[in-house]
Motif scaffolding. Sequence first.
Motif, PDB file in Angstrom:
ATOM      1  N   LYS A  95       0.686  -1.257   0.026  1.00 18.65           N
ATOM      2  CA  LYS A  95      -0.036  -0.185   0.006  1.00 18.65           C
ATOM      3  C   LYS A  95       0.760   1.169   0.083  1.00 18.65           C
ATOM      4  CE  LYS A  95      -4.256  -1.493   2.152  1.00 18.65           C
ATOM      5  NZ  LYS A  95      -5.270  -1.426   3.172  1.00 18.65           N
ATOM      6  N   GLN A  96       2.038   1.157   0.698  1.00 21.64           N
ATOM      7  CA  GLN A  96       2.982   2.314   0.491  1.00 21.64           C
ATOM      8  C   GLN A  96       3.577   2.579  -0.780  1.00 21.64           C
ATOM      9  OE1 GLN A  96       5.648   2.556   3.804  1.00 21.64           O
ATOM     10  NE2 GLN A  96       7.092   3.724   2.861  1.00 21.64           N
ATOM     11  N   GLY A  97       3.526   3.674  -1.061  1.00 21.35           N
ATOM     12  CA  GLY A  97       4.422   4.215  -2.337  1.00 21.35           C
ATOM     13  C   GLY A  97       5.907   4.473  -1.978  1.00 21.35           C
ATOM     14  N   PHE A  98       6.562   4.336  -2.938  1.00 22.20           N
ATOM     15  CA  PHE A  98       7.906   4.698  -2.775  1.00 22.20           C
ATOM     16  C   PHE A  98       8.473   5.721  -3.743  1.00 22.20           C
ATOM     17  CE2 PHE A  98       7.426   0.314  -0.954  1.00 22.20           C
ATOM     18  CZ  PHE A  98       8.248   0.776   0.175  1.00 22.20           C
ATOM     19  N   LYS A  99       9.313   6.519  -3.308  1.00 21.44           N
ATOM     20  CA  LYS A  99       9.978   7.680  -4.404  1.00 21.44           C
ATOM     21  C   LYS A  99      11.160   7.135  -5.169  1.00 21.44           C
ATOM     22  CE  LYS A  99      11.963  12.400  -4.549  1.00 21.44           C
ATOM     23  NZ  LYS A  99      12.157  13.522  -3.657  1.00 21.44           N
ATOM     24  N   LEU A 100      10.863   6.833  -6.310  1.00 20.62           N
ATOM     25  CA  LEU A 100      12.067   6.144  -7.167  1.00 20.62           C
ATOM     26  C   LEU A 100      13.109   6.868  -7.895  1.00 20.62           C
ATOM     27  CD1 LEU A 100      10.052   3.166  -8.338  1.00 20.62           C
ATOM     28  CD2 LEU A 100      11.137   3.286  -6.054  1.00 20.62           C
ATOM     29  N   TRP A 101      12.871   8.153  -7.875  1.00 23.71           N
ATOM     30  CA  TRP A 101      13.893   9.210  -8.633  1.00 23.71           C
ATOM     31  C   TRP A 101      13.654  10.529  -8.056  1.00 23.71           C
ATOM     32  CZ3 TRP A 101      11.462  12.558 -11.737  1.00 23.71           C
ATOM     33  CH2 TRP A 101      10.223  12.316 -12.260  1.00 23.71           C
ATOM     34  N   ASP A 102      14.911  11.471  -8.187  1.00 21.03           N
ATOM     35  CA  ASP A 102      14.695  12.740  -7.475  1.00 21.03           C
ATOM     36  C   ASP A 102      15.173  13.527  -8.844  1.00 21.03           C
ATOM     37  OD1 ASP A 102      14.150  14.417  -5.506  1.00 21.03           O
ATOM     38  OD2 ASP A 102      16.552  14.304  -4.838  1.00 21.03           O
ATOM     39  N   GLY A 103      14.903  14.562  -8.557  1.00 19.21           N
ATOM     40  CA  GLY A 103      15.091  15.840  -9.694  1.00 19.21           C
ATOM     41  C   GLY A 103      13.952  15.986 -10.546  1.00 19.21           C
ATOM     42  N   PRO A 104      14.252  16.911 -11.537  1.00 21.79           N
ATOM     43  CA  PRO A 104      13.113  17.440 -12.378  1.00 21.79           C
ATOM     44  C   PRO A 104      12.936  16.019 -13.379  1.00 21.79           C
ATOM     45  CG  PRO A 104      15.264  18.596 -13.039  1.00 21.79           C
ATOM     46  CD  PRO A 104      15.668  17.834 -11.488  1.00 21.79           C
ATOM     47  N   PRO A 105      11.787  16.088 -13.971  1.00 17.84           N
ATOM     48  CA  PRO A 105      11.543  14.892 -14.811  1.00 17.84           C
ATOM     49  C   PRO A 105      12.441  14.654 -16.131  1.00 17.84           C
ATOM     50  CG  PRO A 105       9.647  15.933 -14.166  1.00 17.84           C
ATOM     51  CD  PRO A 105      10.826  16.713 -13.679  1.00 17.84           C
ATOM     52  N   GLU A 106      12.847  15.831 -16.657  1.00 13.05           N
ATOM     53  CA  GLU A 106      13.607  15.912 -17.730  1.00 13.05           C
ATOM     54  C   GLU A 106      15.334  15.584 -17.644  1.00 13.05           C
ATOM     55  OE1 GLU A 106      13.518  20.167 -16.109  1.00 13.05           O
ATOM     56  OE2 GLU A 106      12.086  18.477 -16.752  1.00 13.05           O
ATOM     57  N   ALA A 107      15.574  15.666 -16.381  1.00 17.39           N
ATOM     58  CA  ALA A 107      16.931  15.457 -15.869  1.00 17.39           C
ATOM     59  C   ALA A 107      17.140  14.981 -14.576  1.00 17.39           C
ATOM     60  CB  ALA A 107      17.729  16.511 -16.194  1.00 17.39           C
ATOM     61  N   PRO A 108      16.478  13.675 -14.261  1.00 16.70           N
ATOM     62  CA  PRO A 108      16.533  13.352 -12.817  1.00 16.70           C
ATOM     63  C   PRO A 108      18.238  13.253 -12.241  1.00 16.70           C
ATOM     64  CG  PRO A 108      15.194  12.068 -14.146  1.00 16.70           C
ATOM     65  CD  PRO A 108      16.053  12.706 -15.006  1.00 16.70           C
ATOM     66  N   TYR A 267       4.497   1.793  -7.017  1.00 19.68           N
ATOM     67  CA  TYR A 267       4.118   1.022  -6.020  1.00 19.68           C
ATOM     68  C   TYR A 267       4.534  -0.371  -6.554  1.00 19.68           C
ATOM     69  CZ  TYR A 267       0.788   4.301  -4.365  1.00 19.68           C
ATOM     70  OH  TYR A 267       0.000   5.423  -3.601  1.00 19.68           O
ATOM     71  N   PHE A 268       5.166  -1.040  -5.638  1.00 17.63           N
ATOM     72  CA  PHE A 268       5.534  -2.496  -6.079  1.00 17.63           C
ATOM     73  C   PHE A 268       4.580  -3.607  -5.461  1.00 17.63           C
ATOM     74  CE2 PHE A 268       9.442  -0.141  -5.014  1.00 17.63           C
ATOM     75  CZ  PHE A 268      10.289  -0.275  -6.125  1.00 17.63           C
ATOM     76  N   GLY A 269       4.506  -4.616  -6.373  1.00 14.56           N
ATOM     77  CA  GLY A 269       3.463  -5.746  -5.974  1.00 14.56           C
ATOM     78  C   GLY A 269       3.728  -6.643  -7.065  1.00 14.56           C
ATOM     79  N   PHE A 270       2.417  -7.545  -7.034  1.00 10.01           N
ATOM     80  CA  PHE A 270       2.328  -8.557  -8.423  1.00 10.01           C
ATOM     81  C   PHE A 270       1.179  -8.657  -8.968  1.00 10.01           C
ATOM     82  CE2 PHE A 270       5.125  -9.906  -4.903  1.00 10.01           C
ATOM     83  CZ  PHE A 270       6.133 -10.467  -5.136  1.00 10.01           C
ATOM     84  N   ALA A 271       1.182  -8.913 -10.272  1.00  9.48           N
ATOM     85  CA  ALA A 271      -0.146  -9.174 -11.234  1.00  9.48           C
ATOM     86  C   ALA A 271      -0.132 -10.285 -11.812  1.00  9.48           C
ATOM     87  CB  ALA A 271      -0.008  -8.036 -12.165  1.00  9.48           C
ATOM     88  N   ALA A 272      -1.044 -10.755 -12.140  1.00  5.98           N
ATOM     89  CA  ALA A 272      -1.323 -12.380 -12.761  1.00  5.98           C
ATOM     90  C   ALA A 272      -2.590 -12.434 -13.444  1.00  5.98           C
ATOM     91  CB  ALA A 272      -1.221 -13.369 -11.831  1.00  5.98           C
ATOM     92  N   SER A 273      -2.686 -13.434 -14.276  1.00  4.44           N
ATOM     93  CA  SER A 273      -3.855 -13.612 -15.004  1.00  4.44           C
ATOM     94  C   SER A 273      -4.130 -15.068 -15.586  1.00  4.44           C
ATOM     95  CB  SER A 273      -3.819 -12.915 -16.618  1.00  4.44           C
ATOM     96  OG  SER A 273      -2.837 -13.482 -17.456  1.00  4.44           O
TER      97      SER A 273
END
Length: 711
Positions: A95-108, A267-273
């Motif tokens: 349920k908890q999200g994680f911040k995965l990169w830092d800085g402006p989107p065009e140049a993290p 968010y991290f997790g699993f999907a299946a079908s």
Amino acid sequence: MGRALAPLPANPTSLSLLLLLLLLLLLLLLLLHLFSPLQPVEALGFQFGTFNPSTDYDTLAAIGPAVINKNALQVTPDSIGNVILTNQSGRILYKQGFKLWDGPPEAPTKVASFNTSFVINISPIKNGTPGEGLAFIVAPDPNLPAGSFGGYLGLTNATTDGHASNHLLAVEFDTFKQDYDPDANHIGLDINSVVSNQTIPLADHGFDLAPNSTIFFHVWIEYDGGQNLMEVYMIDEDGSTPTKPKPASPIMTANLDMSKVVNQNSYFGFAASTGDNLELNCVLSWNMTVEELPKGTLEELRKGTPAGLVIGLAVGIPAAALGLAGAAALGIWAWLRRAAARDPNIVGTLKSLPGMPREFKFRDLKRATENFDEGNKLGQGGFGVVYKGVLTAENRQVAVKKFSRDQLKSKDDFLAELTIINRLRHRHLVPLLGWCHQNGMLLLVYDHMPNGSLDGHIFCGPERPTLEWSHRLKIVAGVASALHYLHDEFDQKVLHRDLKASNIMLDSNFNARLGDFGLARAIDNEKNSYAELEGVPGTIGYIAPECFHTGKATRESDIFGFGAVILEVVCGQRPWRRAGFDGFQFLADWVWSLHRDGRILEAVDGRLGRDYAVEEARRLLLLGLACSHPIAAERPNTPTIVQILSGSVEVPHVPPFKPAFVWPSASPLNEEGDTTHVATLMASSSRSGSGWTSRYVSKQSDAGYNNSSPV
């Protein structure tokens, strides 16, 4: 370079325009460096040794028909009950999200690293043809796209597949061949689409994802944000052999800049079908560690920079060029003077280390510790002294370790500890914030743990409340998780070699943080031991008996130390003491005698009274004895220990009789049992038996053996 560092003219106006601009640029870079906040890197994460629907829905979001059931994440429905099994898809995410990169989107400016490991089971129903697959995912939200059954694996659908706006990353475990798939048994790297960017057929590796028998697959996915590198490791387990360690080589390697794919907060997790063909898609355990990035945007982090200084740099350079040039020249001279006082070799080594944390200024650490005042001393060991400090500018408490052996050995100690821990990221390790090598001082800076060390709570006087049972259980589980990371989840095997209560720190919530990596060593994955030329380092009571014979440390010897920690946590006693335990000088021998007599619960710390869970205490004591097995190969490994502590696996059988073991002579011990280095005397050492024996060894015999030992 020689010309640039030559003595500067006394009159700044005589400098060439080129040199002036160079100095101004250097000054500007220096100021930007000084006023850019350097956030300490820590790790976030979680661990599920098994899954419990009564508690885990609080932290896991299951998007139907996915459920938590039978100690597993059933990402698509089980076959039991009146449930439609065909053409289904599901997701379960943390349920908890994680911040995965830092800085402006065009140049993290920074991309987070993460490590995860999980165990999956994919089973066709009634030995039919399996379909469709399971995936580990990094998603922008927990939502499940409509129509994501069949070949879409719970990831996308016919409308959204392939769109960059999906911001989706997945490692798929595919069991059904679509037109775009190489076969019906492969893993793949999916970026915003189920058409994989990279696939690895598994038949060549001897793996069948969905066989007609029960096979568990243990998967490790490691992502290095600094190198933009993802590696996937995989083994199969049929349950008939002990849990296997992580393989030496990945099964899939991919270059990937995650910041170009996923949302900044994901968010991290699993999907299946399933499709027209059916299978069960289950996850049986899951560990996750994510590098923590600074909160907020880059602009928000720089709000502390004095606005007047920035404006002055922007509009005042033309008017103050000469003054700034002189200041820059003076600054360069001062920097060179300070650099000359340092060892260029050791500083160069530190600068070259990947992921090297912050370099602190000596004056800041001297001020923080009040000039290393004795009143701020937190502890002292064989390698140095640890002081409490407060970085007032950051309003942060730190622990500063000052190395204190002779100059040559201190440099070795300093580099050994720093090179080991600078790349380790786990929520149950004490976070390293930075280092300092100035004024002849070698310093490491760690996050301060407000509840101190474990031994301060276990071996405390009446002035401190007794450590409650729930905290003790949580501490043991935390140390086990940290040890599992060092032995099996990090990209190298790391041997701690000094597991004991004084090296286990407690944060504000009494979570265990394993610290003091002064004796730790990393070894190549194809190797199993580390030998110390000077002998066997450590503390009596925690050192495995085989170490005195071989002079080598192994993962099994770390497990022995962990067994001693379990017993001291449950019993409230040190693993060795001169006065002895009812005739035994070693705690493990005493607990074993109680186990033999059917009275093992009498070993529980009397200060707890009846405030403990009887069955949990029994399991912990037996696990402590299993880890203290005199034969290294019989000790449980860390994956098994984690499962035992989670309740998903039973404690190994512990026989009631322990064989006698005669240790060789060693250097004298102090009252705490410490030795700097216990000599390796292989020729003179002997055993009274090579394994378990049914012969009862009396207390008097054991006491005699203890009295003839080096203590």
